[in-house]
Scaffold this motif. Structure first.
Motif, PDB file in Angstrom:
ATOM      1  N   PRO A  56       0.797  -1.230   0.000  1.00 51.39           N
ATOM      2  CA  PRO A  56       0.000   0.000   0.000  1.00 51.39           C
ATOM      3  C   PRO A  56       0.829   1.278   0.000  1.00 51.39           C
ATOM      4  O   PRO A  56       0.364   2.321  -0.473  1.00 51.39           O
ATOM      5  CB  PRO A  56      -0.821  -0.117   1.288  1.00 51.39           C
ATOM      6  N   TRP A  59       1.016   2.739  -3.436  1.00 56.44           N
ATOM      7  CA  TRP A  59      -0.214   3.043  -4.185  1.00 56.44           C
ATOM      8  C   TRP A  59      -0.292   4.490  -4.680  1.00 56.44           C
ATOM      9  O   TRP A  59      -0.770   4.724  -5.794  1.00 56.44           O
ATOM     10  CB  TRP A  59      -1.431   2.686  -3.331  1.00 56.44           C
ATOM     11  N   LEU A  62       1.692   4.542  -7.701  1.00 53.28           N
ATOM     12  CA  LEU A  62       1.017   3.721  -8.699  1.00 53.28           C
ATOM     13  C   LEU A  62      -0.084   4.534  -9.382  1.00 53.28           C
ATOM     14  O   LEU A  62      -0.203   4.537 -10.616  1.00 53.28           O
ATOM     15  CB  LEU A  62       0.428   2.474  -8.043  1.00 53.28           C
ATOM     16  N   CYS A 178      -0.442  -4.166 -12.073  1.00 49.12           N
ATOM     17  CA  CYS A 178      -1.519  -3.252 -11.675  1.00 49.12           C
ATOM     18  C   CYS A 178      -1.482  -1.970 -12.481  1.00 49.12           C
ATOM     19  O   CYS A 178      -2.536  -1.424 -12.860  1.00 49.12           O
ATOM     20  CB  CYS A 178      -1.408  -2.939 -10.180  1.00 49.12           C
TER      21      CYS A 178
END
Length: 281
Positions: A56, A59, A62, A178
């Motif tokens: 996390p 993220w 990301l 992802c």
């Protein structure tokens, strides 16, 4: 940089040049890009159960990388609408490594030695000089050049953000998977709001090339993200841009855009750059 990383990044360079050529010649450029990235996201979705999810902590990077990559997916086809593949691709790719090297020094504390830095410079100059006219040695079409430079800035941005994010993710491939799911779906959703007819035409007439392009696109990015987790960001970025050599061959023999003395000079600079980036003190 190890020989193994060098070879796989060169493979990524070949993949990158190939899917870019598909976008250039496949019809409406934005529509082709949308279908290519959709296939890339589908391939990534199949891979998702087999990779750990990124931590996390990564993220935010990301999400930022997905947004920047999506902007790149629209900037690139716009540049191709105004210029030849043999000029747009080298400018876009060649302007990125120096920006990535500078960003890596500022944000990751990666300072290259003199010879590797010289190698990055040789690679960048060699790559961008491939955009020169094969007969006159002069650039042409200012609008295409400006769009290509803007695309290069986006390439540098997502490369730097993606590389830093992958290092925080715990799972390098999980981060890459992802990211390619996210930017592929977002690109397709945005493009479909005004390009639905053109997208339908691509699906009906160029589905196989678009699917192949999607596979090469995600394969190239997965390789580069993996390499940047284990090697300096600027060196990986510079080596990836040797894809312009493959692009020059595609431009010359498939797209018939010409090949002249400038491209031989450029190739020599790129070869010197590759050798210098692999220098170990």
């Amino acid at each position: 940089m190890s020989l193994e990383i060098t070879l796989v990044v060169l493979l990524a360079a070949l993949f990158n040049a190939s899917w870019n050529a598909i976008v250039k010649v496949g019809g409406d450029r934005v529509a082709v890009m949308a279908v290519v990235t959709l296939f890339g996201s589908l391939i990534s979705a199949f891979a998702l159960p087999f990779v750990p999810l990124p931590d996390p902590a990564s993220w935010p990077l990301l999400a930022l990388a997905i947004l920047i990559h999506t902007a790149y997916h629209f900037s690139l086809p716009m540049a191709y609408q105004h210029g030849d593949f043999g000029q747009v691709y080298p400018i876009a790719r060649g302007s990125a490594p120096l920006l990535v090297t500078l960003g890596a020094a500022v944000f990751a504390g990666e300072l290259l030695g003199f010879l590797p830095m010289l190698g990055v410079l040789f690679l960048a100059v060699g790559v961008m000089s491939l955009s020169l006219d094969t007969r006159t040695g002069l650039t042409r079409n200012p609008r295409a050049i400006l769009l290509a430079l803007g695309t290069g800035a986006l390439i540098a941005s997502y490369t730097l953000v993606g590389g830093l994010g992958a290092r925080q993710a715990g799972s390098v491939l999980g981060f890459a998977v992802c990211l390619t799911i996210g930017n592929g779906l977002l690109t397709f959703l945005i493009a479909s709001t005004w390009k639905h007819k053109a997208i339908k035409a691509v699906v009906c007439g160029n589905l196989v090339p678009a699917a192949l392009g999607g596979g090469m696109q995600v394969g190239a990015y997965w390789i580069v993200i993996w390499a940047m987790a284990y090697a300096p960001l600027g060196m990986v970025s510079a080596l990836r841009e040797t894809g312009v050599l493959f692009a020059a061959l595609i431009s010359t023999f498939i797209l018939k855009e010409g090949f002249g003395v400038w491209r031989f000079i450029s190739s020599g600079l790129i070869a010197c750059g590759i050798a210098l980036t692999r220098y170990k003190p």
